[in-house]
Scaffold this motif. Sequence first.
Motif, PDB file in Angstrom:
ATOM      1  N   TRP A 258       0.834  -1.215   0.000  1.00 42.75           N
ATOM      2  CA  TRP A 258       0.000   0.000   0.000  1.00 42.75           C
ATOM      3  C   TRP A 258       0.861   1.255   0.000  1.00 42.75           C
ATOM      4  O   TRP A 258       1.825   1.343   0.743  1.00 42.75           O
ATOM      5  N   ASP A 259       0.507   2.202  -0.859  1.00 49.94           N
ATOM      6  CA  ASP A 259       1.161   3.511  -0.851  1.00 49.94           C
ATOM      7  C   ASP A 259       0.395   4.401   0.118  1.00 49.94           C
ATOM      8  O   ASP A 259      -0.768   4.760  -0.126  1.00 49.94           O
ATOM      9  N   SER A 260       1.044   4.733   1.221  1.00 53.86           N
ATOM     10  CA  SER A 260       0.357   5.466   2.295  1.00 53.86           C
ATOM     11  C   SER A 260       0.087   6.921   1.940  1.00 53.86           C
ATOM     12  O   SER A 260      -0.709   7.589   2.618  1.00 53.86           O
ATOM     13  N   LEU A 261       0.725   7.450   0.917  1.00 53.30           N
ATOM     14  CA  LEU A 261       0.477   8.838   0.521  1.00 53.30           C
ATOM     15  C   LEU A 261      -0.697   8.939  -0.437  1.00 53.30           C
ATOM     16  O   LEU A 261      -1.577   9.791  -0.288  1.00 53.30           O
TER      17      LEU A 261
ATOM     18  N   ASN B 144      -2.787   6.389  -1.053  1.00 55.69           N
ATOM     19  CA  ASN B 144      -3.836   5.467  -0.614  1.00 55.69           C
ATOM     20  C   ASN B 144      -4.344   4.561  -1.741  1.00 55.69           C
ATOM     21  O   ASN B 144      -5.541   4.430  -1.985  1.00 55.69           O
ATOM     22  N   VAL B 145      -3.420   3.928  -2.416  1.00 53.63           N
ATOM     23  CA  VAL B 145      -3.765   2.951  -3.454  1.00 53.63           C
ATOM     24  C   VAL B 145      -2.866   1.720  -3.298  1.00 53.63           C
ATOM     25  O   VAL B 145      -1.768   1.789  -2.740  1.00 53.63           O
ATOM     26  N   THR B 146      -3.366   0.629  -3.831  1.00 58.51           N
ATOM     27  CA  THR B 146      -2.565  -0.595  -3.858  1.00 58.51           C
ATOM     28  C   THR B 146      -1.563  -0.494  -4.999  1.00 58.51           C
ATOM     29  O   THR B 146      -1.956  -0.241  -6.149  1.00 58.51           O
ATOM     30  N   VAL B 147      -0.307  -0.693  -4.685  1.00 55.69           N
ATOM     31  CA  VAL B 147       0.728  -0.591  -5.724  1.00 55.69           C
ATOM     32  C   VAL B 147       1.346  -1.952  -6.042  1.00 55.69           C
ATOM     33  O   VAL B 147       2.205  -2.066  -6.919  1.00 55.69           O
ATOM     34  N   GLY B 148       0.907  -2.975  -5.352  1.00 58.61           N
ATOM     35  CA  GLY B 148       1.455  -4.305  -5.610  1.00 58.61           C
ATOM     36  C   GLY B 148       0.872  -5.338  -4.664  1.00 58.61           C
ATOM     37  O   GLY B 148       0.159  -5.016  -3.709  1.00 58.61           O
ATOM     38  N   LEU B 149       1.159  -6.592  -4.952  1.00 59.17           N
ATOM     39  CA  LEU B 149       0.729  -7.704  -4.108  1.00 59.17           C
ATOM     40  C   LEU B 149       1.898  -8.682  -3.944  1.00 59.17           C
ATOM     41  O   LEU B 149       2.703  -8.855  -4.865  1.00 59.17           O
ATOM     42  N   GLU B 150       1.963  -9.278  -2.763  1.00 58.71           N
ATOM     43  CA  GLU B 150       2.929 -10.362  -2.569  1.00 58.71           C
ATOM     44  C   GLU B 150       2.166 -11.675  -2.469  1.00 58.71           C
ATOM     45  O   GLU B 150       1.231 -11.800  -1.673  1.00 58.71           O
ATOM     46  N   SER B 151       2.530 -12.639  -3.307  1.00 55.96           N
ATOM     47  CA  SER B 151       1.872 -13.951  -3.267  1.00 55.96           C
ATOM     48  C   SER B 151       2.590 -14.838  -2.257  1.00 55.96           C
ATOM     49  O   SER B 151       3.825 -14.872  -2.191  1.00 55.96           O
ATOM     50  N   LEU B 152       1.811 -15.551  -1.464  1.00 60.79           N
ATOM     51  CA  LEU B 152       2.350 -16.417  -0.414  1.00 60.79           C
ATOM     52  C   LEU B 152       1.698 -17.796  -0.516  1.00 60.79           C
ATOM     53  O   LEU B 152       0.500 -17.915  -0.790  1.00 60.79           O
ATOM     54  N   LEU B 153       2.497 -18.823  -0.278  1.00 61.02           N
ATOM     55  CA  LEU B 153       2.029 -20.198  -0.430  1.00 61.02           C
ATOM     56  C   LEU B 153       1.416 -20.716   0.864  1.00 61.02           C
ATOM     57  O   LEU B 153       1.947 -20.475   1.957  1.00 61.02           O
ATOM     58  N   ARG B 154       0.307 -21.444   0.741  1.00 54.04           N
ATOM     59  CA  ARG B 154      -0.327 -22.099   1.883  1.00 54.04           C
ATOM     60  C   ARG B 154      -0.616 -23.554   1.510  1.00 54.04           C
ATOM     61  O   ARG B 154      -0.886 -23.875   0.358  1.00 54.04           O
TER      62      ARG B 154
ATOM     63  N   VAL C 293      11.703   1.415  -2.061  1.00 58.03           N
ATOM     64  CA  VAL C 293      11.839   0.801  -0.745  1.00 58.03           C
ATOM     65  C   VAL C 293      10.446   0.504  -0.195  1.00 58.03           C
ATOM     66  O   VAL C 293       9.518   1.298  -0.348  1.00 58.03           O
ATOM     67  N   ILE C 294      10.304  -0.691   0.403  1.00 54.22           N
ATOM     68  CA  ILE C 294       9.038  -1.113   1.000  1.00 54.22           C
ATOM     69  C   ILE C 294       9.320  -1.588   2.420  1.00 54.22           C
ATOM     70  O   ILE C 294      10.300  -2.303   2.671  1.00 54.22           O
ATOM     71  N   ALA C 295       8.460  -1.226   3.337  1.00 59.24           N
ATOM     72  CA  ALA C 295       8.590  -1.662   4.729  1.00 59.24           C
ATOM     73  C   ALA C 295       7.604  -2.794   4.993  1.00 59.24           C
ATOM     74  O   ALA C 295       6.413  -2.672   4.688  1.00 59.24           O
ATOM     75  N   GLU C 296       8.091  -3.894   5.567  1.00 59.56           N
ATOM     76  CA  GLU C 296       7.236  -5.045   5.875  1.00 59.56           C
ATOM     77  C   GLU C 296       6.820  -5.027   7.345  1.00 59.56           C
ATOM     78  O   GLU C 296       7.502  -4.457   8.194  1.00 59.56           O
ATOM     79  N   GLY C 297       5.718  -5.680   7.636  1.00 62.14           N
ATOM     80  CA  GLY C 297       5.291  -5.872   9.019  1.00 62.14           C
ATOM     81  C   GLY C 297       4.707  -4.634   9.672  1.00 62.14           C
ATOM     82  O   GLY C 297       4.763  -4.499  10.904  1.00 62.14           O
TER      83      GLY C 297
ATOM     84  N   TYR D 164      -1.820  -3.909   9.064  1.00 59.05           N
ATOM     85  CA  TYR D 164      -2.561  -2.642   9.185  1.00 59.05           C
ATOM     86  C   TYR D 164      -3.376  -2.397   7.916  1.00 59.05           C
ATOM     87  O   TYR D 164      -4.498  -1.888   7.972  1.00 59.05           O
ATOM     88  N   TYR D 165      -2.758  -2.751   6.753  1.00 57.16           N
ATOM     89  CA  TYR D 165      -3.425  -2.496   5.483  1.00 57.16           C
ATOM     90  C   TYR D 165      -4.173  -3.734   4.966  1.00 57.16           C
ATOM     91  O   TYR D 165      -5.161  -3.601   4.241  1.00 57.16           O
ATOM     92  N   GLY D 166      -3.709  -4.881   5.304  1.00 57.64           N
ATOM     93  CA  GLY D 166      -4.385  -6.085   4.831  1.00 57.64           C
ATOM     94  C   GLY D 166      -3.567  -7.326   5.130  1.00 57.64           C
ATOM     95  O   GLY D 166      -2.356  -7.344   4.920  1.00 57.64           O
ATOM     96  N   LYS D 167      -4.243  -8.355   5.604  1.00 60.20           N
ATOM     97  CA  LYS D 167      -3.573  -9.628   5.870  1.00 60.20           C
ATOM     98  C   LYS D 167      -3.481 -10.422   4.558  1.00 60.20           C
ATOM     99  O   LYS D 167      -4.151 -10.068   3.562  1.00 60.20           O
ATOM    100  N   PRO D 168      -2.698 -11.491   4.530  1.00 53.09           N
ATOM    101  CA  PRO D 168      -2.696 -12.359   3.338  1.00 53.09           C
ATOM    102  C   PRO D 168      -4.081 -12.963   3.126  1.00 53.09           C
ATOM    103  O   PRO D 168      -4.674 -13.538   4.052  1.00 53.09           O
ATOM    104  N   MET D 169      -4.620 -12.817   1.912  1.00 58.79           N
ATOM    105  CA  MET D 169      -6.008 -13.219   1.642  1.00 58.79           C
ATOM    106  C   MET D 169      -6.074 -14.122   0.419  1.00 58.79           C
ATOM    107  O   MET D 169      -5.328 -13.925  -0.552  1.00 58.79           O
TER     108      MET D 169
END
Length: 670
Positions: free
Chosen positions: A439-442, A444-454, A624-628, A650-655
Amino acid sequence: MDQMGIHYNNWIVLLSFVLAVTAAYSAINLISQVSHSMGRIRSLWLLSGSCVLGSGIWAMHFVGILASRMPFQVGYHPGMAFLSMLVGMLACYLALRLSFSPYPKQWQLIMSSILLGAGISGMHYIGMSSMEIEATIHYSLLTQTLSFMIAVLSSYMGIYLFTRFKDDRAFSRWKLFSALCIGIAITGMHYTSISASHFEYDVWLSTKPFLMQTDVVLLTGVSLVTLFMFTISGGAVFLDRHVLERMAYHDPLTELPNRHGLERYFESDFFRGTSGAVFFIDLDRFKSINDTLGHDIGDMLLQEVAGRLERYIGENGKVFRLGGDEFLIALPHCTLEEAGESAQGVLQEVKKPYTIEGNELYVTASVGISLTPVHGTDRSALMKAADTALYTSKDSGKNKFSVFDLEMNRYQVRRMSLEKDLRKALARSEFMVVYQPKWDSLTNVTVGLESLLRWRHPEHGIISPVEFIPIAEETGLIVPITYWMLHEVCSQNMLWHKEEVATVAVSINMSARMFEGESLYDIVEEALTRSGLAPHFLELEITESIAMNNMEETVVLLSKLRKLGVRVSLDDFGTGFSSLGSLDEIPINTLKIDQVFIRKSKMHSKKAIISNIIAIAANLNMEVIAEGVETTEQIELLQSLGCTVMQGYYYGKPMPVNELGQWFLDKKAV
């Protein structure tokens, strides 16, 4: 024409029988080594035993001739005499080879006894034909048949008894009974045949019998063959005790006892005490030394480690090399407290610096400990427990020792179960992909997604990536899983584009295993081509360890991917071992600040690190992106330091895909 029978010296007859039994027992003793040997060594023992038994049959025959009192001079044809010995050895080899299977069948025993009986008889008759006398030998068919049957039946009894105790290398009365039966087969056939043989001659040579013991040539030949027989037996025993045994039970590189030596030690010595300890030792980072400095340096390092372990343990126990960089220490008299002290001492000894071929090397060890009788009363159970404890030491940071407990065992059992199921999970479609927004906090739009395996396990439910990803890495299953995930993510992202849900780049975490071959570029290109996704909508996340390992080849591969249009980000920056001096050489688009720093961002030191990472990214023209990110305080701090793109709960959990679609609608993302 005259015809006379033959008289015997009973003492020499007895000597011939003793010689036959001795040869048979020596041969049996040698052949007992076959089941404990492998490859060519098995054939060597079998051949040695056959030579001893064959030469024993030959020597008995001619000693039997020496026992005969004949009324004429006897000479021998050396070629025929030698041929008779070869026939005896060949028959013994074929008979013993046929009978020496793990579970010989009845027909094999019968055929083996027939072969041995035929060899004894064949040797006898060829030996008799080698006699040069002024007479003709007449045989009785009935008696000769009887002599052959004696040889076959006695051989059968001897072979039958031997097959029942063939694996016993020590003295056994059954071996002696077997040798007696074979001795009866040899001497029984000989003297039965001779007693019914008649010599027909024309001239009376002497009124006094001529004793063949005076034949120096024959005596010399028999003596030499007997010496040959005992030389083979003695030489084979010496070879077994001093050469083959060392080769079989010791590691050639370190000269420590190997796995076979370990088995023998546990069978004979270890369990004599009331308590004992087993240390499973594995060197940390040994592979990197082998890969960078070569196997010769690695071998010398192993020799140095082996020497240190032996000197430290001394007379208190035994050190073994199991293979590779794995060692085992057995302490037969050791309590839990003493085991802890010894393990700490081992760690200290191993971590001292090594100077090898001008290289100063540092290596540490991980140790797993099991105790008897608490963790087992046999070698297999103790080694399994120590190996399980070793895994715990490895997983908890290395350069440590761990003592086995039941919790470790439960963990190991679960791990093995998950590994087995993981091999089937891909085929059973048990994997799913979840996505976490960037999320771009300035703006307020989604600028990317990280894919995670479950992993949706059919019995255990959702398995944490922390648990199954290391298993996938270790087994190599991460490669086909990542291949599947690339196709899944690219197809899903392309679907979002078509449905105008979102048009952002999606990142995928890359395993170091994907960089071991040369196929990553082709796999990525294939996934993009099949899905139709533009390359700049795919981002590969790599760790610092991947970037720095084999850096030249990694940079070449990443450069090709960048030219293709694929984005590259450096994940968990600041927690690895990357060199800042090399950071500008790695073709990456984005630095990701690890969540460890974000969680502790109230600390002045962590705040300083975050600020420096942001400054480095800006100076190198990287994003630069900050995680967590989870709190407003963290957001405000990052914004004040110049970082606006964030990822966290804060912005969204893995969904999963269905939830993410609703999330996009709620956020009105484009």
